[in-house]
Design a protein around this motif. Structure first.
Motif, PDB file in Angstrom:
ATOM      1  N   TYR A   3      44.478  -9.639 -12.456  1.00  0.00           N
ATOM      2  CA  TYR A   3      43.342 -10.084 -13.246  1.00  0.00           C
ATOM      3  C   TYR A   3      42.024  -9.578 -12.690  1.00  0.00           C
ATOM      4  O   TYR A   3      40.966 -10.054 -13.072  1.00  0.00           O
ATOM      5  CB  TYR A   3      43.316 -11.608 -13.317  1.00  0.00           C
ATOM      6  N   GLY A   4      42.061  -8.642 -11.766  1.00  0.00           N
ATOM      7  CA  GLY A   4      40.835  -8.111 -11.203  1.00  0.00           C
ATOM      8  C   GLY A   4      40.174  -9.066 -10.215  1.00  0.00           C
ATOM      9  O   GLY A   4      38.983  -8.962  -9.958  1.00  0.00           O
ATOM     10  N   LEU A   5      40.946 -10.001  -9.679  1.00  0.00           N
ATOM     11  CA  LEU A   5      40.410 -10.934  -8.689  1.00  0.00           C
ATOM     12  C   LEU A   5      40.338 -10.257  -7.340  1.00  0.00           C
ATOM     13  O   LEU A   5      41.163  -9.413  -7.016  1.00  0.00           O
ATOM     14  CB  LEU A   5      41.289 -12.180  -8.595  1.00  0.00           C
ATOM     15  N   GLU A   6      39.376 -10.630  -6.541  1.00  0.00           N
ATOM     16  CA  GLU A   6      39.295 -10.089  -5.194  1.00  0.00           C
ATOM     17  C   GLU A   6      38.925 -11.192  -4.216  1.00  0.00           C
ATOM     18  O   GLU A   6      38.261 -12.165  -4.570  1.00  0.00           O
ATOM     19  CB  GLU A   6      38.286  -8.939  -5.118  1.00  0.00           C
ATOM     20  N   LEU A   7      39.402 -11.044  -2.998  1.00  0.00           N
ATOM     21  CA  LEU A   7      39.162 -12.020  -1.949  1.00  0.00           C
ATOM     22  C   LEU A   7      37.709 -11.935  -1.498  1.00  0.00           C
ATOM     23  O   LEU A   7      37.197 -10.855  -1.217  1.00  0.00           O
ATOM     24  CB  LEU A   7      40.090 -11.746  -0.762  1.00  0.00           C
ATOM     25  N   VAL A   8      37.050 -13.096  -1.453  1.00  0.00           N
ATOM     26  CA  VAL A   8      35.684 -13.186  -0.942  1.00  0.00           C
ATOM     27  C   VAL A   8      35.711 -14.174   0.204  1.00  0.00           C
ATOM     28  O   VAL A   8      36.089 -15.328   0.033  1.00  0.00           O
ATOM     29  CB  VAL A   8      34.697 -13.650  -2.037  1.00  0.00           C
ATOM     30  N   ASP A   9      35.333 -13.714   1.386  1.00  0.00           N
ATOM     31  CA  ASP A   9      35.410 -14.551   2.578  1.00  0.00           C
ATOM     32  C   ASP A   9      34.026 -15.028   3.029  1.00  0.00           C
ATOM     33  O   ASP A   9      33.852 -15.463   4.141  1.00  0.00           O
ATOM     34  CB  ASP A   9      36.097 -13.772   3.699  1.00  0.00           C
ATOM     35  N   SER A  10      33.054 -14.951   2.139  1.00  0.00           N
ATOM     36  CA  SER A  10      31.687 -15.346   2.462  1.00  0.00           C
ATOM     37  C   SER A  10      31.513 -16.854   2.292  1.00  0.00           C
ATOM     38  O   SER A  10      31.942 -17.425   1.289  1.00  0.00           O
ATOM     39  CB  SER A  10      30.697 -14.625   1.549  1.00  0.00           C
ATOM     40  N   GLU A  11      30.888 -17.489   3.259  1.00  0.00           N
ATOM     41  CA  GLU A  11      30.645 -18.923   3.156  1.00  0.00           C
ATOM     42  C   GLU A  11      29.548 -19.234   2.143  1.00  0.00           C
ATOM     43  O   GLU A  11      29.347 -20.377   1.776  1.00  0.00           O
ATOM     44  CB  GLU A  11      30.295 -19.497   4.525  1.00  0.00           C
ATOM     45  N   GLU A  12      28.842 -18.227   1.677  1.00  0.00           N
ATOM     46  CA  GLU A  12      27.788 -18.416   0.680  1.00  0.00           C
ATOM     47  C   GLU A  12      28.322 -18.371  -0.747  1.00  0.00           C
ATOM     48  O   GLU A  12      27.604 -18.657  -1.692  1.00  0.00           O
ATOM     49  CB  GLU A  12      26.687 -17.358   0.864  1.00  0.00           C
ATOM     50  N   PHE A  13      29.603 -18.014  -0.907  1.00  0.00           N
ATOM     51  CA  PHE A  13      30.215 -17.933  -2.223  1.00  0.00           C
ATOM     52  C   PHE A  13      30.458 -19.340  -2.758  1.00  0.00           C
ATOM     53  O   PHE A  13      31.033 -20.186  -2.082  1.00  0.00           O
ATOM     54  CB  PHE A  13      31.521 -17.143  -2.122  1.00  0.00           C
ATOM     55  N   PHE A  14      30.023 -19.622  -3.956  1.00  0.00           N
ATOM     56  CA  PHE A  14      30.131 -20.948  -4.590  1.00  0.00           C
ATOM     57  C   PHE A  14      29.539 -22.031  -3.695  1.00  0.00           C
ATOM     58  O   PHE A  14      30.166 -23.044  -3.389  1.00  0.00           O
ATOM     59  CB  PHE A  14      31.571 -21.293  -4.963  1.00  0.00           C
ATOM     60  N   ARG A  15      28.340 -21.807  -3.278  1.00  0.00           N
ATOM     61  CA  ARG A  15      27.639 -22.743  -2.399  1.00  0.00           C
ATOM     62  C   ARG A  15      27.578 -24.147  -3.006  1.00  0.00           C
ATOM     63  O   ARG A  15      27.656 -25.155  -2.300  1.00  0.00           O
ATOM     64  CB  ARG A  15      26.224 -22.187  -2.178  1.00  0.00           C
ATOM     65  N   GLU A  16      27.436 -24.254  -4.331  1.00  0.00           N
ATOM     66  CA  GLU A  16      27.315 -25.569  -4.970  1.00  0.00           C
ATOM     67  C   GLU A  16      28.580 -26.413  -4.807  1.00  0.00           C
ATOM     68  O   GLU A  16      28.538 -27.635  -4.931  1.00  0.00           O
ATOM     69  CB  GLU A  16      26.953 -25.428  -6.454  1.00  0.00           C
ATOM     70  N   TRP A  17      29.702 -25.784  -4.516  1.00  0.00           N
ATOM     71  CA  TRP A  17      30.940 -26.531  -4.296  1.00  0.00           C
ATOM     72  C   TRP A  17      31.042 -27.039  -2.862  1.00  0.00           C
ATOM     73  O   TRP A  17      31.936 -27.810  -2.544  1.00  0.00           O
ATOM     74  CB  TRP A  17      32.159 -25.668  -4.581  1.00  0.00           C
ATOM     75  N   GLN A  18      30.153 -26.585  -2.000  1.00  0.00           N
ATOM     76  CA  GLN A  18      30.266 -26.908  -0.589  1.00  0.00           C
ATOM     77  C   GLN A  18      29.168 -27.828  -0.081  1.00  0.00           C
ATOM     78  O   GLN A  18      29.267 -28.362   1.014  1.00  0.00           O
ATOM     79  CB  GLN A  18      30.246 -25.611   0.229  1.00  0.00           C
ATOM     80  N   ASP A  19      28.115 -28.005  -0.850  1.00  0.00           N
ATOM     81  CA  ASP A  19      26.994 -28.828  -0.408  1.00  0.00           C
ATOM     82  C   ASP A  19      27.323 -30.312  -0.543  1.00  0.00           C
ATOM     83  O   ASP A  19      28.077 -30.725  -1.411  1.00  0.00           O
ATOM     84  CB  ASP A  19      25.745 -28.497  -1.230  1.00  0.00           C
TER      85      ASP A  19
END
Length: 50
Positions: A3-19
C-alpha cells in the motif's frame, strides 16, 4: 499487497497522538521495544508461505 506504507521512526511523527499521555514505566518501555523489534523483523523477513 503493498500500500505504499513506509516505516517512520521519528518521535515527531503524529505528535498529537503522543502529547498529554502518562509516563511509561521501564517495564512498559521494554515490552514496547520487544514488540517493535518483532514487528520490524516480520516486516523485513516475512514468514515463508507454503
Amino acid at each position: 499487497m503493498l500500500y505504499g506504507l513506509e516505516l517512520v521512526d521519528s518521535e515527531e511523527f503524529f505528535r498529537e497522538w503522543q502529547d498529554d499521555l502518562p509516563e511509561l514505566t521501564s517495564l512498559e518501555k521494554q515490552l514496547l521495544d520487544q514488540i517493535k523489534a518483532g514487528y520490524i523483523n516480520l516486516r523485513n523477513y516475512p514468514p515463508l508461505l507454503e
